[in-house]
Design a protein around this motif. Structure first.
Motif, short mmCIF file in Angstrom:
data_model
loop_
_atom_site.label_atom_id
_atom_site.label_comp_id
_atom_site.label_asym_id
_atom_site.label_seq_id
_atom_site.Cartn_x
_atom_site.Cartn_y
_atom_site.Cartn_z
N ILE A 92 0.83 -1.20 0.00
CA ILE A 92 0.00 0.00 0.00
C ILE A 92 0.87 1.25 0.00
O ILE A 92 0.63 2.19 -0.76
CB ILE A 92 -0.95 -0.02 1.22
N PHE A 93 1.89 1.26 0.82
CA PHE A 93 2.75 2.44 0.85
C PHE A 93 3.49 2.62 -0.48
O PHE A 93 3.71 3.72 -0.95
CB PHE A 93 3.75 2.36 2.01
N LEU A 128 -11.28 0.32 -1.98
CA LEU A 128 -11.93 1.63 -1.91
C LEU A 128 -12.02 2.25 -3.32
O LEU A 128 -11.24 1.90 -4.20
CB LEU A 128 -11.12 2.58 -1.02
N ASP A 171 -4.36 4.89 5.63
CA ASP A 171 -5.62 5.32 5.02
C ASP A 171 -5.54 6.68 4.34
O ASP A 171 -6.26 6.95 3.39
CB ASP A 171 -6.71 5.34 6.11
N ILE A 172 -4.68 7.54 4.82
CA ILE A 172 -4.62 8.84 4.14
C ILE A 172 -3.70 8.72 2.91
O ILE A 172 -2.70 8.03 2.92
CB ILE A 172 -4.19 10.00 5.07
N GLY A 173 -4.12 9.41 1.88
CA GLY A 173 -3.43 9.24 0.60
C GLY A 173 -2.01 9.76 0.60
O GLY A 173 -1.16 9.30 -0.15
N ASN A 206 2.54 1.43 -3.59
CA ASN A 206 1.73 1.66 -4.79
C ASN A 206 0.54 2.60 -4.58
O ASN A 206 -0.17 2.91 -5.52
CB ASN A 206 1.19 0.33 -5.32
N GLY A 207 0.29 2.98 -3.35
CA GLY A 207 -0.87 3.84 -3.10
C GLY A 207 -2.09 3.02 -2.76
O GLY A 207 -2.12 1.81 -2.98
N ILE A 208 -3.14 3.71 -2.25
CA ILE A 208 -4.30 2.94 -1.80
C ILE A 208 -5.22 2.54 -2.94
O ILE A 208 -6.31 2.03 -2.71
CB ILE A 208 -5.08 3.65 -0.67
N GLY A 209 -4.75 2.74 -4.16
CA GLY A 209 -5.48 2.18 -5.29
C GLY A 209 -5.54 0.66 -5.23
O GLY A 209 -6.42 0.04 -5.83
N VAL A 210 -4.63 0.06 -4.48
CA VAL A 210 -4.63 -1.41 -4.40
C VAL A 210 -5.72 -1.94 -3.45
O VAL A 210 -5.93 -3.14 -3.36
CB VAL A 210 -3.26 -1.98 -3.95
N THR A 211 -6.43 -1.05 -2.77
CA THR A 211 -7.50 -1.51 -1.88
C THR A 211 -8.83 -1.56 -2.64
O THR A 211 -8.89 -1.19 -3.81
CB THR A 211 -7.69 -0.54 -0.69
#
Ligand code: SF4
Lengths: 411, 252
Positions: free
Chosen positions: A39-40, A49, A112-114, A42-47
């Motif tokens: 997540i860190f 959400l 959770d924060i971008g 690649n960003g939270i695009g992998v979740t």
């Protein structure tokens, strides 16, 4: 092997068995760490959400653990400020749980924060109108208070306590604990409230929006009450779980029943206001913006059954069970009520975070379904594993339960 | 939060009956604002579309079936739901004209504004923007690109407002009193049917000043009281009815 690190007069399982347990929990922990790294990177695009569901499992999880961790501030308040002395037997566990719940929530928030690197902007550019600003300030301050409350317990570890400086330091912290308990109560009350306020002020979201008192929507107060109505019994449940796993008695049942009574009274108060609030919302507010009660629910994941379960089976029922002495004094029934209570509060946090934004407010918009993906589950699991690891270490090496020696001596 | 009134109120009026749903506005918005195409755009809820065209229908079957297309930019609400919730003041409504700004370098990506906005007008950069080979040379020079992890949204092509003001200054005119037509968002320019009008609704010399008073003009979700600066016009009752939520007993 490590027996001279154990608290005075207690027995613990052998180191190999303990290591096996720790290794088992670590598997979940490491799985979560792996997800967090992804997540860190690649960003939270992998979740799971998306733009419809900016809030999902993580926020639900945060809100739920923070509510359940409320045992810490409320038990501390009752013990140190209202001087209910019996609670000294469980207050240590409540503090540890509070610390684990809060620090766990903060760990999730960093993911959770971008833009995690900008997390400090919350202090640097605070928006005084935002409930989230209040949350950011209170959560950090309260976490610090929990650390201060936790430290004396660590320093009381048998070997550390032999060092005169640490011994005196811990003693002084103890003497001033009422002060910290007071600050903690103030901070945590506000922070629980602001978490409720966060949703209550969203006037574009009819499911969550509430009028209120001064700058606070009703949800502010409802969240505080629901947290103190569930936190104490969550502490009882965790205590019982440790007892079952270790086969020892750790806290006198009377103390647990007292915690149940306290949570039960708070839950009654909460349910009283929550039912009035729900009624006023359904019959007053919703029609005023052109919605009906039925339009707030959809399918199974957002079904009405959630509301009835939350208010009835997991609200009114445990409230009555907990305030009825004959039921409360029966362990099985007390634990059942406690479990229902905790589930009810978790449902409340889920519907306020996910259902609130799932409802299509524009008439031509559609309901969307949110499903968390493995990355969110793994990281949430990591927090649970982190809690289990830390709690296991505390139980093994720190004098968490003052009654343990006495309760197990005649075995 | 108290509502600030400005002397200028940049207002968009969209004639739903003229919109054919061609999507030219969406494409021009993407190009103007340097919105990176996604490698896999199959999940429409993860793509960035500051301006989204919704398809509406009258709920009847063929042959009575009718459709309408409703482009939805950010409504630049007079009482925005997104502004008071932002913990770091990354979004504000304080500039003359009332455009709700979004300051990307300030945004921490908490997405509270997205949760608050019922119009779904805010978008989150889920991934790092990746430009197809060569496209980085064709980026619009007047709009910043955003890193992943921040919330973005339509700002009525704010850079074009700055350009128009610069032109006014160069021509010795009041930059805060732009003539009609000097400041045009990209979507308006691209619209082949002329469905979009834009201007200052407080200035009687601007076309939109009268358009918003049209008897068929409406705004989305009026009952929530967010006071949007985007108006729609439709002569069809069933379209207007879908602008807000009504109880069955309500008279439309
Ligand atoms: S439409 Fe949404 S994002 Fe735009 S100003 Fe209104 S609340 Fe904010």
């Amino acid at each position: 092997m490590d027996s001279n690190l154990f608290p005075e007069g207690v027995t613990r399982c052998g180191l190999p068995k303990f290591s096996l347990w720790m290794a088992f929990v670590s598997i979940f922990f490491l799985w979560g760490v792996y997800a967090a790294v992804i997540i860190f990177a690649n960003g939270i695009g992998v979740t799971g959400l998306d733009n419809y569901f900016g809030f999902g499992l993580w926020i639900t999880f945060d809100l739920a653990v923070i509510a359940l961790g409320a045992g810490a501030f409320f038990t501390g308040f009752l013990k140190y400020i209202l001087k209910i002395d019996q609670l000294k037997n469980i207050v240590n566990l409540a503090v540890i749980l509070g610390f684990l719940c809060y620090s766990g929530a903060m760990l999730i928030l960093t993911m959770d924060i971008g833009q995690p690197i900008r997390a400090w902007f919350g202090y640097w550019h605070p928006n005084v109108h935002s409930m989230l600003t209040e949350v950011i300030f209170c959560i950090t301050c309260y976490c610090t208070v929990l650390v201060i409350e936790f430290i004396p317990l660590i320093l009381e570890q048998k070997q550390l306590n032999k060092i005169p400086f640490l011994h005196h330091f811990a003693h002084h912290l103890h003497v001033n604990m009422a002060l910290f308990a007071g600050i903690g109560t103030f901070l945590s009350t506000f922070h629980q409230g602001s978490l409720g306020g966060m949703y209550g002020v969203m006037f574009g979201r009819p499911y969550a929006f509430r009028d209120g008192f001064f700058i606070w929507p009703w949800t502010f107060f409802l969240f505080v009450l629901s947290a103190v109505g569930s936190g104490p019994v969550f502490t009882v449940l965790v205590c019982t779980l440790i007892e079952k796993m270790t086969g020892k008695k750790l806290v006198d049942y009377k103390v647990k029943a007292l915690m149940g009574k306290i949570a039960g009274s708070m839950l009654c108060l909460y349910m009283f206001f929550k039912i009035i609030d729900t009624w006023a919302w359904a019959t007053g507010y919703l029609p005023s913006v052109g919605f009906t009660f039925d339009e707030m629910f959809y399918g199974n994941v957002y079904g009405k059954w959630l509301m009835w379960t939350e208010l009835g089976l997991c609200g009114v029922v445990p409230a009555i069970m907990l305030i009825t002495p004959s039921i409360r004094n029966n362990p099985t029934l007390l634990y059942t009520a406690a479990i229902l209570d905790c589930i009810g509060i978790s449902i409340n946090r889920y519907v306020f975070t996910v259902q609130t934004i799932a409802i299509p407010v524009m008439p031509f918009d559609n309901w969307e379904i949110y499903t968390p993906n493995w990355a969110e589950w793994a990281t949430s699991g990591m927090i649970v594993a982190y809690g289990a690891l830390a709690l296991s270490l505390c139980y093994r090496y720190l004098p968490v339960f003052p009654q343990e020696v006495k309760l197990n001596s005649n075995k | 939060m108290q509502q600030i009134e400005f002397d200028t109120k940049w207002t968009m009026v969209i004639d739903v009956d003229k919109c054919t749903g061609c999507g030219a506005c969406m494409v021009s918005c993407q190009a103007e604002n340097n919105i990176a195409p996604m490698e896999d755009g199959s999940n429409k809820l993860k793509t960035l579309t500051w301006l989204l065209v919704y398809e509406l229908n009258n709920g009847k079957d063929f042959p009575e079936r009718e459709s309408a297309y409703l482009p939805r930019p950010c409504m630049q609400c007079g009482k925005p739901a997104c502004v008071p919730v932002c913990p770091v003041v990354a979004t504000t409504k304080d500039e003359e004209g009332g455009i709700v700004s979004q300051i990307y370098p300030r945004c921490i990506g908490c997405r509270y504004c997205m949760a608050a906005c019922p119009y779904h007008a805010r978008y989150f950069g889920w991934f790092d923007p990746i430009w197809p080979e060569g496209m980085e040379k064709a980026l619009s020079p007047s709009t910043s690109t955003r890193p992943r992890g921040v919330v973005e949204k339509c700002n009525f092509c704010h850079s074009r407002l700055l350009d128009a003001r610069a032109r006014a200054r160069a021509e010795d005119m009041d930059p805060n009193k732009l003539p009609d037509g000097w400041y045009k968002p990209a979507c308006l320019e691209a619209c082949p049917t002329g469905a979009i009008s834009f201007g200052d609704s407080k200035n009687p010399e601007h076309k939109v000043h009268d358009l918003i008073k049209d008897k068929n003009a409406f705004r989305l979700l009026e009952s929530l009281g967010m006071d949007p600066q985007v108006y729609y016009i439709s002569r069809r009752d069933w379209v207007r009815e879908q602008s807000d939520n009504h109880l069955p007993k309500d008279k439309h």
